[in-house]
Enzyme design. Sequence first.
Site, PDB file in Angstrom:
ATOM      1  N   GLY A  23       0.807  -1.209   0.000  1.00 43.69           N
ATOM      2  CA  GLY A  23       0.000   0.000   0.000  1.00 43.69           C
ATOM      3  C   GLY A  23       0.843   1.263   0.000  1.00 43.69           C
ATOM      4  N   GLN A  24       0.195   2.381  -0.326  1.00 40.11           N
ATOM      5  CA  GLN A  24       0.903   3.656  -0.445  1.00 40.11           C
ATOM      6  C   GLN A  24       1.612   4.054   0.842  1.00 40.11           C
ATOM      7  OE1 GLN A  24      -1.325   6.765  -2.918  1.00 40.11           O
ATOM      8  NE2 GLN A  24      -3.006   5.590  -2.044  1.00 40.11           N
ATOM      9  N   ASP A  63      -2.354 -11.546   7.037  1.00 37.38           N
ATOM     10  CA  ASP A  63      -3.480 -11.400   6.120  1.00 37.38           C
ATOM     11  C   ASP A  63      -4.675 -10.923   6.926  1.00 37.38           C
ATOM     12  OD1 ASP A  63      -5.559 -11.580   4.332  1.00 37.38           O
ATOM     13  OD2 ASP A  63      -5.103 -13.622   3.693  1.00 37.38           O
ATOM     14  N   LEU A  64      -5.143  -9.703   6.650  1.00 44.21           N
ATOM     15  CA  LEU A  64      -6.235  -9.145   7.451  1.00 44.21           C
ATOM     16  C   LEU A  64      -7.555  -9.888   7.267  1.00 44.21           C
ATOM     17  CD1 LEU A  64      -4.083  -6.933   7.797  1.00 44.21           C
ATOM     18  CD2 LEU A  64      -5.928  -5.264   7.818  1.00 44.21           C
ATOM     19  N   ALA A 112      -5.746  -1.971   4.730  1.00 50.20           N
ATOM     20  CA  ALA A 112      -7.202  -1.856   4.811  1.00 50.20           C
ATOM     21  C   ALA A 112      -7.834  -2.311   3.504  1.00 50.20           C
ATOM     22  CB  ALA A 112      -7.621  -0.414   5.097  1.00 50.20           C
ATOM     23  N   THR A 155      -9.775  -0.863   0.866  1.00 52.61           N
ATOM     24  CA  THR A 155      -9.989   0.538   0.482  1.00 52.61           C
ATOM     25  C   THR A 155     -10.780   0.712  -0.812  1.00 52.61           C
ATOM     26  OG1 THR A 155      -7.838   0.569  -0.628  1.00 52.61           O
ATOM     27  CG2 THR A 155      -7.896   1.312   1.670  1.00 52.61           C
ATOM     28  N   TYR A 190     -17.935   1.099   3.204  1.00 54.71           N
ATOM     29  CA  TYR A 190     -16.537   1.307   3.586  1.00 54.71           C
ATOM     30  C   TYR A 190     -16.452   2.127   4.870  1.00 54.71           C
ATOM     31  CZ  TYR A 190     -11.937   3.537   3.554  1.00 54.71           C
ATOM     32  OH  TYR A 190     -10.710   4.022   3.916  1.00 54.71           O
ATOM     33  N   LYS A 240     -14.928   0.993   8.579  1.00 56.09           N
ATOM     34  CA  LYS A 240     -13.831   1.707   9.234  1.00 56.09           C
ATOM     35  C   LYS A 240     -14.263   2.227  10.610  1.00 56.09           C
ATOM     36  CE  LYS A 240     -10.246   2.624   7.761  1.00 56.09           C
ATOM     37  NZ  LYS A 240      -8.922   1.942   7.883  1.00 56.09           N
TER      38      LYS A 240
END
Length: 282
Positions: A9-10, A30-31, A54, A56, A119, A123
Amino acid sequence: MILVVGQSGQVAQEAGRIDSVSLAGRATMDLNDPDGCAAHLHAVRPDAVVNAAAFTAVDRAEDAEAEAYRVNAEAPEAMARACAAMGIPFVQISTDYVFDGSGDAPRQPDAATGPLNAYGRSKLAGEEGVRAAGGPHVILRTSWVFGPTGANFVRSMLRLGADRRVLGVVDDQIGGPTPARDLAAASVAIARHLLLDPGTTGTYHFAGTPDVSWAGFAREIFAQAGLECRVDPIPTTAFPTPAKRPLNSRLDCTSTETAFGLPRPDWRAGLRTVLAQIGETT
């Protein structure tokens, strides 16, 4: 050692450039397997944990809410409980999408929530799980993250702006674009701060400045990139998406600067850095 959950991810990629930071990707965390994530933390016993991973895909979450909930809510709660049991800090990166986007004032961290989409609901549930875990933690809400890699608005605009002379871009959603490098640095700094002062546990905001619309963001991207593409402002209603977006994504970040000495980054400077990075890799 600060363990950052996420690898491709970024934010995680930028965090990997920071000294004494280790990344944990899907091979080890691994989520989709919350219990496995917790077990891995107990095994490696880092000094602190930052969750930068996440689900996303905002629009896809509308049809995959169970998966989004598992990754964005159940996994953070399991990791936060593991950290609480070990007495180590946990930093959870969250989102402006936990709010309903009404009004035009910046949201305080303690403002009422009201997510508009799956989403955002996932969160928000993650935030609640982290708080319930009871350990030293920071929930760090952010908005409009961009960097030189991955799927983000800057990369999309560069691709579209290179092929078109005119582009319609939404002008009635307002927020603070946030450079992934600044968010990564802030998250790690907060984790280290919590090691020294767990009393700063709580919910905070961190987003770039100045606040701008997507159309205004696009104009700056084209200007800095030297692309001759005109931006025509359009309302959100002219660009329907499966997931409803908040119109007001302004976040009040005052308490973050007060508690941790982290001012809002100027996203225009961050954009220059990102464009230079993309230029070096294309």
